[in-house]
Scaffold this motif. Structure first.
Motif, short mmCIF file in Angstrom:
data_model
loop_
_atom_site.label_atom_id
_atom_site.label_comp_id
_atom_site.label_asym_id
_atom_site.label_seq_id
_atom_site.Cartn_x
_atom_site.Cartn_y
_atom_site.Cartn_z
N ARG A 41 0.83 -1.22 0.00
CA ARG A 41 0.00 0.00 0.00
C ARG A 41 0.85 1.25 0.00
N TRP A 42 2.18 1.10 0.23
CA TRP A 42 3.12 2.22 0.21
C TRP A 42 4.22 1.92 -0.81
N ALA A 106 -2.43 6.98 -8.57
CA ALA A 106 -2.33 8.07 -7.59
C ALA A 106 -1.61 7.62 -6.33
N GLY A 107 -0.85 8.53 -5.77
CA GLY A 107 -0.21 8.31 -4.47
C GLY A 107 -0.32 9.58 -3.65
N VAL A 108 -0.22 9.43 -2.34
CA VAL A 108 -0.25 10.56 -1.42
C VAL A 108 0.97 10.45 -0.50
N GLU A 109 1.79 11.48 -0.45
CA GLU A 109 2.98 11.43 0.41
C GLU A 109 2.57 11.27 1.87
N VAL A 110 3.30 10.42 2.59
CA VAL A 110 3.01 10.21 4.00
C VAL A 110 3.30 11.49 4.78
N ASN A 111 4.56 11.90 4.79
CA ASN A 111 4.94 13.20 5.33
C ASN A 111 6.38 13.49 4.92
N THR A 112 6.79 14.74 5.07
CA THR A 112 8.12 15.17 4.62
C THR A 112 9.23 14.50 5.42
N LYS A 130 1.51 6.72 -0.27
CA LYS A 130 0.50 5.73 0.09
C LYS A 130 -0.56 5.71 -1.00
N MET A 131 -1.10 4.52 -1.31
CA MET A 131 -2.19 4.45 -2.28
C MET A 131 -3.51 4.84 -1.61
N PRO A 132 -4.24 5.82 -2.14
CA PRO A 132 -5.54 6.17 -1.57
C PRO A 132 -6.49 4.97 -1.61
N VAL A 133 -7.28 4.84 -0.58
CA VAL A 133 -8.21 3.71 -0.48
C VAL A 133 -9.11 3.62 -1.70
N ALA A 134 -9.55 4.77 -2.21
CA ALA A 134 -10.50 4.78 -3.32
C ALA A 134 -9.84 4.61 -4.69
N GLU A 135 -8.51 4.61 -4.73
CA GLU A 135 -7.82 4.51 -6.01
C GLU A 135 -8.06 3.15 -6.65
N LYS A 136 -8.29 3.15 -7.96
CA LYS A 136 -8.55 1.91 -8.71
C LYS A 136 -7.46 1.72 -9.76
N ASP A 147 -12.61 -7.25 -13.84
CA ASP A 147 -12.17 -5.87 -13.58
C ASP A 147 -11.52 -5.72 -12.21
N GLU A 148 -10.62 -6.67 -11.87
CA GLU A 148 -9.96 -6.62 -10.57
C GLU A 148 -9.00 -5.43 -10.47
N VAL A 149 -8.75 -5.02 -9.23
CA VAL A 149 -7.82 -3.93 -8.97
C VAL A 149 -6.64 -4.47 -8.16
N VAL A 150 -5.56 -3.67 -8.14
CA VAL A 150 -4.34 -4.11 -7.49
C VAL A 150 -3.70 -2.92 -6.78
N SER A 151 -2.89 -3.20 -5.78
CA SER A 151 -2.17 -2.18 -5.02
C SER A 151 -0.96 -1.72 -5.83
N PHE A 152 0.14 -1.39 -5.15
CA PHE A 152 1.40 -1.06 -5.83
C PHE A 152 2.21 -2.31 -6.14
N ALA A 153 1.63 -3.50 -5.99
CA ALA A 153 2.30 -4.74 -6.42
C ALA A 153 2.59 -4.63 -7.92
N ASP A 154 3.52 -5.46 -8.40
CA ASP A 154 3.89 -5.35 -9.82
C ASP A 154 2.69 -5.44 -10.75
N GLY A 155 1.77 -6.37 -10.49
CA GLY A 155 0.66 -6.48 -11.42
C GLY A 155 -0.57 -7.20 -10.92
N TYR A 156 -0.41 -7.99 -9.84
CA TYR A 156 -1.51 -8.84 -9.39
C TYR A 156 -1.63 -8.76 -7.86
N PRO A 157 -2.83 -9.00 -7.34
CA PRO A 157 -3.06 -8.83 -5.90
C PRO A 157 -2.26 -9.80 -5.02
N CYS A 158 -2.04 -11.04 -5.47
CA CYS A 158 -1.37 -12.04 -4.62
C CYS A 158 -0.46 -12.93 -5.44
#
Length: 278
Positions: A41-42, A106-112, A130-136, A147-158
Motif C-alpha cells: 500500500r506504500w 495516484a499516491g499521497v505522500e506520508v509526510n516530509t 501511500k495508495m488512496p483507499v478509493a484509487e482503482k 475488472d480486478e484492482v491491485v495495489s502497488f504490487a507489480d501487477g496482481y493482488p497475490c
C-alpha cells in the motif's frame, strides 16, 4: 491431470507493506479487494514520481518493516539505530501521479520527515507515498477476470509459491536460498515442484482464487535479503530449467473473488486443474 489425493496446506503468509522493502510474516491476514491488508500500500518514488525498487537499489533489502500499535516501523537490519515510524492512516492529503511499470496511478505522500529519512538512506530525493483507499489501479485486462484492482504490487493482488518448488531449486544450487528472495504472499506444502503451475481455481480458507499467470522473475531474486548483496543465483540456475517463451517463471500470480480471512494451516483445495500444456 494431477493426483487429487494430494493435500496442500498454507505454511507461510507474508505481506510487504512498502514495495521492495522487507516483508512481514503473519499467522493470519485479511484479504481485501486489492490483496492482503497493508500489502504494497506504500511505495517509494523519485522526483518524477516513478517507482523505486531493489532491482536497481539493492540496499532496500536492508530495510525491515513491522507494524505495531497502528504504526508502520522501518528499521535498518544491520545499523539498528536507524529507524522511523508513522501512523498507518497518515498522509498529507495531496494526491500526485505516480508511475509503476506502464501504469500511472495516484499516491499521497506520508509526510516530509519520512520522505527525507528515505532520501538520506538512498542518497537522492525520494518520497514515500501511500495508495488512496478509493484509487482503482486495474489489473492487466488481458488477464483480469472481473475488472480486478491491485495495489502497488507489480501487477496482481497475490502471489503463490509451493515449498516444493523452492526445495527443488535448492537441490540444484550449491548454496540454498530462502523463500524471501521470491516475495510470495502465500506458501503451501504438498505436491511436486511447480505443481502450482497446474492450479486453475482453488480455495484457501473459503476464499476462491484463480491462478491467472506465471510469475516472471528478474534480477531481484539474486539479492540476498539479509545482506543486500547481489549474486548470480538463483536466476542463472532457474533459467536453465524454468525458461518458457524467454521468461524465467517461478510461482503463480493470483486473482480472488471476495474478501476473507486467510490463516496459516488453512487447506488449499484445488477445484479445477489446468490442462498439462494449458
Amino acid at each position: 491431470m494431477m493426483d487429487d489425493m494430494d493435500s496442500f496446506f498454507l505454511s507461510e503468509l507474508h505481506i510487504y507493506p512498502i514495495k521492495s522493502l522487507g516483508g512481514i510474516s503473519l499467522e493470519k491476514a485479511r484479504l481485501e479487494e486489492k490483496g492482503l491488508q497493508y500489502d504494497r500500500r506504500w511505495m517509494l518514488v523519485d522526483e518524477e514520481g516513478t517507482f523505486i525498487t531493489q532491482r536497481k537499489y539493492f540496499e532496500l533489502a536492508l530495510l525491515a518493516v513491522s507494524i505495531s500499535d497502528n504504526r508502520l516501523i522501518i528499521s535498518h537490519k544491520i545499523q539498528t539505530n536507524q529507524s522511523i515510524s508513522f501512523d498507518l492512516e497518515e498522509d498529507n492529503g495531496t494526491q500526485i501521479p505516480v508511475v509503476i511499470w506502464n501504469d500511472t496511478t495516484a499516491g499521497v505522500e506520508v509526510n516530509t520527515e519520512v520522505s527525507n529519512w528515505f532520501s538520506d538512506f538512498l542518497k537522492f530525493k525520494v518520497k514515500l507515498v501511500k495508495m488512496p483507499v478509493a484509487e482503482k489501479r486495474m489489473v492487466d485486462p488481458r488477464y483480469a477476470l472481473n475488472d480486478e484492482v491491485v495495489s502497488f504490487a507489480d501487477g496482481y493482488p497475490c502471489l503463490l509459491i509451493g515449498q516444493s518448488s523452492l526445495n527443488g531449486l535448492n537441490e540444484k544450487l550449491q548454496k540454498p536460498i530462502r523463500m524471501d528472495r521470491f516475495r510470495p504472499n502465500f506458501v503451501f506444502t504438498g505436491g511436486t515442484p511447480h505443481i502450482e503451475d497446474q492450479f486453475d481455481t482453488f480455495s484457501i480458507g473459503g476464499t476462491l482464487f484463480s491462478a491467472v499467470k506465471p510469475c516472471a522473475r528478474c534480477v531481484l531474486i539474486t539479492i540476498d535479503q539479509q545482506t543486500g548483496e547481489k549474486g548470480q543465483e538463483p536466476l542463472r540456475t532457474l533459467a536453465s530449467y524454468r525458461t518458457i517463451n524467454k521468461k524465467i517463471l517461478f510461482g503463480q500470480n493470483l486473482l480472488h473473488q471476495h474478501s476473507g480471512i486467510i490463516s496459516i494451516g488453512d487447506e488449499l483445495k484445488v477445484i479445477n486443474w489446468k490442462m498439462e500444456n494449458g
